[in-house]
Design a protein around this motif. Structure first.
Motif, mmCIF file in Angstrom:
data_model
loop_
_atom_site.group_PDB
_atom_site.id
_atom_site.type_symbol
_atom_site.label_atom_id
_atom_site.label_comp_id
_atom_site.label_asym_id
_atom_site.label_seq_id
_atom_site.Cartn_x
_atom_site.Cartn_y
_atom_site.Cartn_z
ATOM 1 N N MET A 102 1.186 -1.066 -0.289
ATOM 2 C CA MET A 102 -0.281 0.158 0.234
ATOM 3 C C MET A 102 0.596 1.308 0.034
ATOM 4 O O MET A 102 0.598 2.060 -1.033
ATOM 5 C CB MET A 102 -0.789 0.063 0.831
ATOM 6 C CG MET A 102 -2.385 0.859 1.000
ATOM 7 S SD MET A 102 -2.975 0.600 -0.152
ATOM 8 C CE MET A 102 -4.728 2.140 -0.168
ATOM 9 N N ALA A 103 1.948 1.043 0.771
ATOM 10 C CA ALA A 103 2.945 2.262 0.448
ATOM 11 C C ALA A 103 3.475 2.629 -0.740
ATOM 12 O O ALA A 103 3.181 3.945 -1.033
ATOM 13 C CB ALA A 103 4.265 1.701 1.626
ATOM 14 N N HIS B 274 3.869 6.197 -5.210
ATOM 15 C CA HIS B 274 3.633 6.195 -6.931
ATOM 16 C C HIS B 274 2.329 7.205 -7.789
ATOM 17 O O HIS B 274 2.683 8.218 -8.395
ATOM 18 C CB HIS B 274 3.249 5.750 -7.368
ATOM 19 C CG HIS B 274 4.701 4.191 -7.257
ATOM 20 N ND1 HIS B 274 5.951 4.892 -8.387
ATOM 21 C CD2 HIS B 274 5.159 3.369 -6.911
ATOM 22 C CE1 HIS B 274 6.951 4.209 -7.682
ATOM 23 N NE2 HIS B 274 6.482 2.802 -6.932
ATOM 24 N N GLY B 275 1.447 7.147 -6.089
ATOM 25 C CA GLY B 275 0.250 8.057 -6.818
ATOM 26 C C GLY B 275 0.341 9.324 -6.180
ATOM 27 O O GLY B 275 0.584 10.643 -7.288
ATOM 28 N N MET B 276 1.245 9.664 -5.332
ATOM 29 C CA MET B 276 2.242 11.166 -4.726
ATOM 30 C C MET B 276 2.828 11.884 -5.975
ATOM 31 O O MET B 276 2.953 13.135 -6.726
ATOM 32 C CB MET B 276 2.192 10.788 -3.605
ATOM 33 C CG MET B 276 1.523 11.480 -2.425
ATOM 34 S SD MET B 276 2.586 10.562 -1.206
ATOM 35 C CE MET B 276 2.726 12.326 -0.545
ATOM 36 N N VAL B 277 4.077 10.488 -6.751
ATOM 37 C CA VAL B 277 4.349 11.378 -7.304
ATOM 38 C C VAL B 277 3.684 11.205 -8.729
ATOM 39 O O VAL B 277 4.281 13.244 -9.149
ATOM 40 C CB VAL B 277 5.650 10.076 -7.586
ATOM 41 C CG1 VAL B 277 6.300 10.112 -8.992
ATOM 42 C CG2 VAL B 277 6.885 9.952 -7.179
ATOM 43 N N LEU B 278 2.521 11.042 -9.496
ATOM 44 C CA LEU B 278 1.946 11.208 -10.525
ATOM 45 C C LEU B 278 1.239 12.588 -10.308
ATOM 46 O O LEU B 278 1.624 13.590 -11.202
ATOM 47 C CB LEU B 278 1.126 10.178 -10.782
ATOM 48 C CG LEU B 278 -0.169 10.078 -11.977
ATOM 49 C CD1 LEU B 278 1.017 10.433 -13.023
ATOM 50 C CD2 LEU B 278 -0.696 9.149 -11.523
ATOM 51 N N LEU B 279 0.926 13.029 -9.103
ATOM 52 C CA LEU B 279 0.272 14.146 -8.988
ATOM 53 C C LEU B 279 1.363 15.188 -8.567
ATOM 54 O O LEU B 279 0.741 16.088 -9.246
ATOM 55 C CB LEU B 279 -0.638 14.579 -7.035
ATOM 56 C CG LEU B 279 -1.402 13.492 -6.701
ATOM 57 C CD1 LEU B 279 -1.686 13.218 -5.429
ATOM 58 C CD2 LEU B 279 -2.774 13.087 -8.085
ATOM 59 N N LYS B 280 2.118 15.081 -8.496
ATOM 60 C CA LYS B 280 3.556 16.011 -8.030
ATOM 61 C C LYS B 280 3.305 15.856 -10.244
ATOM 62 O O LYS B 280 4.002 17.435 -10.473
ATOM 63 C CB LYS B 280 4.957 15.583 -8.150
ATOM 64 C CG LYS B 280 5.823 16.211 -7.268
ATOM 65 C CD LYS B 280 5.860 18.145 -7.039
ATOM 66 C CE LYS B 280 6.931 18.967 -7.119
ATOM 67 N NZ LYS B 280 6.494 20.173 -5.924
ATOM 68 N N ARG B 281 3.573 15.215 -10.792
ATOM 69 C CA ARG B 281 3.819 15.355 -12.264
ATOM 70 C C ARG B 281 3.145 15.840 -13.330
ATOM 71 O O ARG B 281 3.200 16.552 -14.296
ATOM 72 C CB ARG B 281 4.345 13.832 -12.935
ATOM 73 C CG ARG B 281 6.152 13.695 -12.644
ATOM 74 C CD ARG B 281 5.900 12.070 -12.851
ATOM 75 N NE ARG B 281 5.974 12.183 -14.334
ATOM 76 C CZ ARG B 281 7.227 12.096 -15.139
ATOM 77 N NH1 ARG B 281 8.388 11.817 -15.059
ATOM 78 N NH2 ARG B 281 6.483 12.920 -16.632
#
Length: 47
Positions: free
Chosen positions: A1-2, A7-14
């Motif tokens: 889950m982590a 990876h969701g946070m990385v995508l949001l940043k991108r």
């Protein structure tokens, strides 16, 4: 889950999406009952 969250946070940043916007959407979802009216009010986007 982590890993999923990371990876969701990385995508949001991108995509230049602020975490505050995500949290606001989540707050709204948790405050709604899941009724038909609520589901129909959701805005869908196509990629």
């Amino acid at each position: 889950m982590a890993d999923v969250i990371y990876h969701g946070m990385v995508l949001l940043k991108r995509k230049d999406v602020k975490i505050e916007n995500v949290l606001e959407v989540l707050r709204k979802r948790f405050s709604q009952s899941g009724s038909i009216e609520e589901k129909q009010s959701r805005v869908t986007t196509k990629s």
